[in-house]
Design an enzyme around this catalytic site. Structure first.
Site, PDB file in Angstrom:
ATOM      1  CG  ASN A 188      -1.758   1.249   1.338  1.00 11.45           C
ATOM      2  OD1 ASN A 188      -1.783   2.066   0.415  1.00 11.45           O
ATOM      3  ND2 ASN A 188      -2.452   1.407   2.461  1.00 11.45           N
TER       4      ASN A 188
ATOM      5  CD  GLU B 157      -3.569  -2.342   7.184  1.00  9.11           C
ATOM      6  OE1 GLU B 157      -2.519  -2.650   6.615  1.00  9.11           O
ATOM      7  OE2 GLU B 157      -4.111  -1.237   7.056  1.00  9.11           O
TER       8      GLU B 157
ATOM      9  N   GLY C 129       2.454   2.331  10.776  1.00  8.76           N
ATOM     10  CA  GLY C 129       3.420   3.420  10.638  1.00  8.76           C
ATOM     11  C   GLY C 129       4.120   3.793  11.937  1.00  8.76           C
TER      12      GLY C 129
ATOM     13  CG  HIS D 147      -5.964   1.983   5.153  1.00  6.98           C
ATOM     14  ND1 HIS D 147      -5.521   2.880   6.100  1.00  6.98           N
ATOM     15  CD2 HIS D 147      -4.954   1.096   4.966  1.00  6.98           C
ATOM     16  CE1 HIS D 147      -4.285   2.556   6.459  1.00  6.98           C
ATOM     17  NE2 HIS D 147      -3.925   1.463   5.786  1.00  6.98           N
TER      18      HIS D 147
ATOM     19  N   GLY E  75       2.841  -1.184   4.217  1.00  7.99           N
ATOM     20  CA  GLY E  75       2.905   0.244   3.918  1.00  7.99           C
ATOM     21  C   GLY E  75       4.335   0.669   3.606  1.00  7.99           C
ATOM     22  N   GLY E  76       4.996   1.273   4.586  1.00 10.69           N
ATOM     23  CA  GLY E  76       6.322   1.861   4.396  1.00 10.69           C
ATOM     24  C   GLY E  76       7.321   0.946   3.702  1.00 10.69           C
TER      25      GLY E  76
ATOM     26  CE  LYS F  44      -0.245   3.154   4.820  1.00  5.61           C
ATOM     27  NZ  LYS F  44      -0.264   3.269   6.274  1.00  5.61           N
TER      28      LYS F  44
ATOM     29  CB  SER G 151       5.167  -1.812  11.909  1.00  2.00           C
ATOM     30  OG  SER G 151       4.765  -0.474  12.165  1.00  2.00           O
TER      31      SER G 151
ATOM     32  CD  GLU H 126      -3.122   5.487   6.685  1.00  2.00           C
ATOM     33  OE1 GLU H 126      -3.113   5.544   5.446  1.00  2.00           O
ATOM     34  OE2 GLU H 126      -2.206   4.960   7.362  1.00  2.00           O
TER      35      GLU H 126
END
Ligand code: 13P
Length: 247
Positions: free
Chosen positions: A9, A165, A171, A94, A230-231, A11, A209, A96
């Site tokens: 993802n 999640e 994050g 999600h 993600g990251g 983002k 994470s 967010e």
């Protein structure tokens, strides 16, 4: 046997040049993967990323989809538009989007329905906040979030992907322990089992994470069928290491 799914993802990150460089590295390193792979990219890049990965093991996903079919919904992207671009997955719900865009369980369920109707696999995100976890509400929250999607989508429910999640792990560098994650995944699996005889087909991903160092242990749990990353999905070596851990 069901394959695992590793979905990145991105983002709200990326640019034409950096997307191409990242995908080039992924395509060069991915080989013949034992798992399904997707990159969920910002809407403006869906077409170009689709062209870059065409014919490869990497599928394209969107990060959201409208709950409406067409019409006066400025800024929204419909499921049929995603289909038009050969998009395979759409993340829905999600945290967010639930948090910053006020998406309710009902809206998330409608989005999943629109995706399914267009032949796109919704990646339905569920997860508790730190406050909810500390109040002992984790199971209640994730079950409520998934129940809305099950209720709206009936027998199609075996066609979805679920992503657990925990909001406190996104994050933050704080990963749920493999045991903590497995415990929630088992609850979600039981809920799916009660809803469909094809529940074993549903991939339940962990997100929060996930990285090259912790992926193997998380992916080794009985009910963890992949990751929503993600990251670490923005760095080719890290994402490739997670893909390798899913073998
Ligand atoms: P991080 O992997 O950056 O924690 O993000 C997880 C996530 O939200 C994926 O959808």
């Amino acid at each position: 046997m069901k394959k695992k799914l590793i979905a990145g993802n991105w983002k709200m990150n990326g640019a034409t040049a950096t997307n191409a460089a990242l995908l080039q590295q992924l395509l060069a390193g991915v080989g013949q993967p034992a798992c399904d792979i997707a990159v969920c990219v910002p809407a403006p890049y869906l077409a170009e990323v689709g062209a870059l990965v065409k014919g490869s093991a990497i599928a394209v996903g969107a990060q959201d989809v409208s709950a409406h079919d067409a019409g006066a919904y400025t800024g929204e992207v419909s499921a049929s538009m995603l289909r038009d671009l050969a998009v395979r997955y759409a993340i829905v719900g999600h945290s967010e989007r639930r948090q910053y865009h006020g998406e309710t369980d009902g809206v998330v369920a409608s989005k999943a329905q629109k995706a399914l109707a267009a032949g796109i696999t919704p990646i339905v995100c569920v997860g508790e906040t730190l406050q909810e976890r500390e109040a002992g509400l984790t199971e209640e929250v994730v079950k409520r979030q998934l129940a809305a999607v099950i209720h709206t989508n009936g027998h199609c429910i075996s066609e979805i992907v679920v992503a657990y999640e925990p909001v406190w792990a996104i994050g933050t560098g704080k990963t749920a322990s493999p045991e903590q994650a497995q415990q929630v995944h088992a609850v979600l699996r039981a809920q799916l089992r009660a809803a469909t005889e094809h529940s074993d087909r549903v991939q339940i991903l962990y997100g929060g994470s996930m990285n090259a160092a912790n992926a193997a242990q998380l992916l080794g749990q009985a009910d963890i069928d992949g990751g929503l990353v993600g990251g670490a999905s923005l760095k080719a070596p890290d994402f490739l290491a997670i893909i390798a851990a899913a073998a």
